[in-house]
Design an enzyme around this catalytic site. Sequence first.
Site, PDB file in Angstrom:
ATOM      1  N   GLU A   1       0.756   3.935   1.466  1.00 43.37           N
ATOM      2  CA  GLU A   1       1.083   4.527   2.771  1.00 43.37           C
ATOM      3  C   GLU A   1       2.252   3.793   3.415  1.00 43.37           C
ATOM      4  O   GLU A   1       3.017   4.370   4.183  1.00 43.37           O
ATOM      5  CB  GLU A   1      -0.176   4.531   3.665  1.00 43.37           C
ATOM      6  CG  GLU A   1      -1.139   5.627   3.221  1.00 43.37           C
ATOM      7  CD  GLU A   1      -2.609   5.314   3.403  1.00 43.37           C
ATOM      8  OE1 GLU A   1      -2.957   4.428   4.187  1.00 43.37           O
ATOM      9  OE2 GLU A   1      -3.420   5.982   2.720  1.00 43.37           O
TER      10      GLU A   1
ATOM     11  N   HIS B   1       0.856  -1.191   0.000  1.00 45.96           N
ATOM     12  CA  HIS B   1       0.000   0.000   0.000  1.00 45.96           C
ATOM     13  C   HIS B   1       0.892   1.241   0.000  1.00 45.96           C
ATOM     14  O   HIS B   1       1.941   1.270   0.647  1.00 45.96           O
ATOM     15  CB  HIS B   1      -0.937   0.002   1.210  1.00 45.96           C
ATOM     16  CG  HIS B   1      -1.997   1.052   1.091  1.00 45.96           C
ATOM     17  ND1 HIS B   1      -1.750   2.374   1.376  1.00 45.96           N
ATOM     18  CD2 HIS B   1      -3.281   0.988   0.673  1.00 45.96           C
ATOM     19  CE1 HIS B   1      -2.859   3.075   1.140  1.00 45.96           C
ATOM     20  NE2 HIS B   1      -3.803   2.249   0.712  1.00 45.96           N
TER      21      HIS B   1
ATOM     22  N   SER C   1     -10.100   7.379  -3.869  1.00 45.67           N
ATOM     23  CA  SER C   1     -11.305   8.214  -3.773  1.00 45.67           C
ATOM     24  C   SER C   1     -12.521   7.629  -4.494  1.00 45.67           C
ATOM     25  O   SER C   1     -13.340   8.377  -5.050  1.00 45.67           O
ATOM     26  CB  SER C   1     -11.018   9.638  -4.265  1.00 45.67           C
ATOM     27  OG  SER C   1     -10.040  10.246  -3.433  1.00 45.67           O
TER      28      SER C   1
ATOM     29  N   GLY D   1      -7.434   9.232  -0.796  1.00 43.56           N
ATOM     30  CA  GLY D   1      -7.888  10.068   0.314  1.00 43.56           C
ATOM     31  C   GLY D   1      -7.999  11.546  -0.022  1.00 43.56           C
ATOM     32  O   GLY D   1      -8.136  12.381   0.867  1.00 43.56           O
TER      33      GLY D   1
HETATM   34  C1  PEP Z   1      -6.811   3.174  -0.030  1.00 45.29           C
HETATM   35  O1  PEP Z   1      -6.425   3.468   1.086  1.00 45.29           O
HETATM   36  O2  PEP Z   1      -6.443   2.104  -0.530  1.00 45.29           O
HETATM   37  C2  PEP Z   1      -7.711   4.088  -0.749  1.00 45.29           C
HETATM   38  C3  PEP Z   1      -7.979   3.841  -1.997  1.00 45.29           C
HETATM   39  O3  PEP Z   1      -8.207   5.161  -0.030  1.00 45.29           O
HETATM   40  P1  PEP Z   1      -9.421   6.148  -0.455  1.00 45.29           P
HETATM   41  O4  PEP Z   1     -10.495   5.311  -1.071  1.00 45.29           O
HETATM   42  O5  PEP Z   1      -9.839   6.780   0.827  1.00 45.29           O
HETATM   43  O6  PEP Z   1      -8.857   7.136  -1.439  1.00 45.29           O
END
Ligand code: PEP
Length: 248
Positions: free
Chosen positions: A97, A95, A211, A171
């Site tokens: 992050e 991921h 998102s 996000g």
């Molecule tokens: C994610 O964390 O994998 C993600 C896609 O987050 P979001 O849908 O909030 O953009």
Amino acid sequence: MARQFFVGGNFKMNGTKESVAKIVEGLNKADIPSNVEVVIAPPAPYIALAVNENKQKNVEVSAQNCFDKASGAYTGEISPEQIKDLGATWTLTGHSERRTIIKESDDFIASKTKFALDQGLSVILCIGETLEERKANVTLDVCARQLDAVARVVSDWSKIVVAYEPVWAIGTGLAATPEDAQETHKAIREHLSKSIGADAAEKIRILYGGSVNGKNAPEFKDKADVDGFLVGGASLKPEFVDIIKSRL
Ligand code: PEP
């Protein structure tokens, strides 16, 4: 060929016993189409709770991360064996992050992916470019580099789902357009065709993440190479069910 629609929910570091149980209860009550594969990834402390509360046949539970060793002196880490012991069947790897904040390298992510697969977990492998990389026009080079690291150590991709998640879309409320996502997914599949073989590349699910919400999910419906979604923020809300049903 028809690839089964897949929706993943990444809760990230959110929730409590109560709120995670409530989300699973919401999914239990939902009329989830039998041809959709749903995987939810609660924070590690709530994996067992999610497994135990889940009553839906086509909902499975995933870890958000794992380590590439079975056990030992690795404080704070969680092994694929432990994930399986809690009843989960999937893990996320790579991921953004973890790539950007925790500074995990391509090779470490590849090693974890291989180890998780070897231990019998299925893997949602996340890839994607940052905004700077997009502006520099190197989106495909970045995705190829991240995939190639895994392809160097993994030969069987049948238990991998790739999630293309442009970092600038995660996000932020700024989802990629369905056209942009389709173009990149197609290029990713073409790249995979060369690295892991045409047959495996044709079969692999490529999810879009960034998102996605109940409103924009149906807009990706007719995009041939978008085989589902990895959802962050919206997976904590009732609209997650709308996303699951967005291909109806
Ligand atoms: C994610 O964390 O994998 C993600 C896609 O987050 P979001 O849908 O909030 O953009």
